[in-house]
Scaffold this active site. Structure first.
Site, short mmCIF file in Angstrom:
data_model
loop_
_atom_site.label_atom_id
_atom_site.label_comp_id
_atom_site.label_asym_id
_atom_site.label_seq_id
_atom_site.Cartn_x
_atom_site.Cartn_y
_atom_site.Cartn_z
N TRP A 168 -16.36 -1.42 -7.28
CA TRP A 168 -15.61 -2.68 -7.37
C TRP A 168 -15.05 -3.16 -6.03
O TRP A 168 -14.56 -4.26 -5.93
CB TRP A 168 -14.42 -2.50 -8.33
N HIS A 169 -15.12 -2.31 -5.01
CA HIS A 169 -14.50 -2.65 -3.72
C HIS A 169 -15.56 -3.21 -2.77
O HIS A 169 -16.47 -2.51 -2.34
CB HIS A 169 -13.83 -1.41 -3.12
N ASP B 40 -11.11 -6.14 -4.37
CA ASP B 40 -11.47 -5.36 -5.55
C ASP B 40 -11.73 -6.34 -6.68
O ASP B 40 -10.93 -7.26 -6.90
CB ASP B 40 -10.31 -4.44 -5.98
N GLU C 227 -16.67 3.52 -5.22
CA GLU C 227 -15.88 2.40 -5.73
C GLU C 227 -16.77 1.18 -5.87
O GLU C 227 -16.85 0.36 -4.95
CB GLU C 227 -14.69 2.09 -4.79
N GLN D 198 0.84 -1.20 0.00
CA GLN D 198 0.00 0.00 0.00
C GLN D 198 0.87 1.25 0.00
O GLN D 198 0.54 2.24 -0.64
CB GLN D 198 -0.94 -0.01 1.22
N SER E 278 -5.50 1.16 4.75
CA SER E 278 -6.24 0.49 3.68
C SER E 278 -7.02 -0.69 4.23
O SER E 278 -6.50 -1.50 5.01
CB SER E 278 -5.29 -0.01 2.60
ZN ZN Z 1 -10.25 -1.70 -2.91
#
Ligand code: ZN
Length: 374
Positions: A342-343, A297, A340, A262, A288
């Site tokens: 996709w997360h 993701d 987001e 990260q 994160s």
């Molecule tokens: Zn993510």
């Protein structure tokens, strides 16, 4: 012959009754269907001069952690411990009620040599009131917390999160509740229930309602390196198979990310876009959710994923497999991150469904914020 047949029939009925009692008996006394199951692990020090009792009831519906520690100092005599309530447990810690409904959790206070008088309070009497026996009655849709505390030792308390549903079965957004921290020089007592009380454990991880939190407010230790959680991984595989059965392709693009990884990703975004911009879409190292091993993701990790049939299916079905869309549209100021699609974050089916049905972000659901402190 007829008598024999009657006996056989009776035996069958008895077996049937016993079986249904074991399979369906986890609801509370008033028929709430939270499906709360509580298991208790108790370890007690054998040294009576220094009693340390840890009680960790674990609910699957809404995880409650209660740690009651009493470290005897010279100022506390053993007789004080016997006369003071050291822990409070309830038969449930969250309940869904319709307006007009009532429910009552049963209370266990320990040790039973103590003065067991209890005091009940509601954080919002207009949503749900509570009488001196602990009868909770719902008055209007909303969320409030009912607290029972020990009269002899008010630092020890337990809370029930009360969700009062409207006629559509929905619960209006909850307000963060303020809670008093319990600490004194003589006795260290911490009782944490389903309220938004962050609990940092010895390893530096923060749990709220049993949920490991990583956001801009709550970071993770640099050396926390669990890898992708196996339960999360297998839940994702099930999700992916279900999507495939609908002709959709949902695949893992990024799962666990270490602190170092990260740091590299964030660093390169800061180089390219500047820190202020990078902070809107990339977590600083240690903040994160991917470092928890509970976030994934999927597919193309960019805006082109939004609006695809896969994104749509994910938004509607992820909770059925235990995941939530962690950073929903229009909630940037609350989650700290832009949309987001996709997360996804693993919470388990029960909790994810609860969050999904609430229409809230995880931050709102738990009553916490997500902001870097500096
Ligand atoms: Zn993510």
């Amino acid at each position: 012959m007829i008598a024999l047949a009657v006996i056989i029939l009776l035996v069958i009925i008895i077996i049937y009754a016993v079986c249904s009692a074991c399979s369906g008996g986890n609801n509370d006394v008033n028929g709430n269907s939270d499906g709360i199951r509580t298991s208790t692990v108790t370890t007690t020090s054998s040294d009576s001069q220094n009693p340390i009792t840890q009680t960790t009831p674990v609910q699957t519906g809404s995880i409650m952690e209660s740690v009651t520690g009493s470290q005897t100092s010279s100022a506390t005599s053993p007789s004080d411990d016997k006369n003071k309530v050291q822990s409070i447990e309830l038969t449930f810690y969250t309940c869904d009620l319709s307006v007009g409904d009532s429910t009552m959790p049963y209370v266990t206070m320990l040790p039973d040599t103590a003065d067991l008088s209890e005091k009940w309070e509601s954080s919002d009497e207009s949503i749900a009131s509570v009488d001196y026996l602990g009868n909770i009655t719902a008055s209007k849709p909303g969320v409030c917390y009912v607290t029972v505390s020990s009269v002899s030792n008010p630092e020890v308390y337990a809370q029930v999160k009360v969700n009062v549903m409207d006629e559509n079965g929905l619960v209006p957004a909850s307000q963060p509740v303020s809670t008093t921290s319990s600490n004194s020089s003589q006795t260290v007592t911490t009782t944490v229930t389903t309220s938004a009380v962050p609990v940092k454990n010895e390893s530096g991880l923060t749990y709220i309602q049993g949920i490991l939190i990583a956001n801009k407010t709550y970071g993770l230790p640099e050396d926390y390196n669990p890898g992708l959680d196996s339960e999360t991984e297998s839940a994702f595989n099930t999700l992916s198979e279900a999507a495939a059965n609908e002709g959709l392709d949902i695949y893992l693009s990024s799962g666990f990310r270490s602190y170092e990884t990260q740091a590299r990703i964030y660093g390169s975004y800061v180089d390219s876009y500047g820190q202020e911009s990078a902070d809107t879409f990339s977590a600083r190292p240690g903040y994160s959710e991917h470092q928890t091993g509970l976030a994934i993701d999927v597919n193309t990790i960019d805006d082109s994923f939004a609006g695809t049939p896969e994104a749509e299916w994910l938004a509607n079905h992820a909770h059925e497999y235990g995941f939530i869309i962690r950073y929903p549209k229009g909630k940037e100021s609350i989650t700290g991150y832009k949309y987001e699609p996709w997360h996804i974050r693993y919470l388990g089916v029960e909790k994810a469904t609860e969050v999904y049905n609430s229409g809230l972000t995880l931050e709102e659901f738990l009553g916490i914020d997500s902001e870097y402190k500096e």
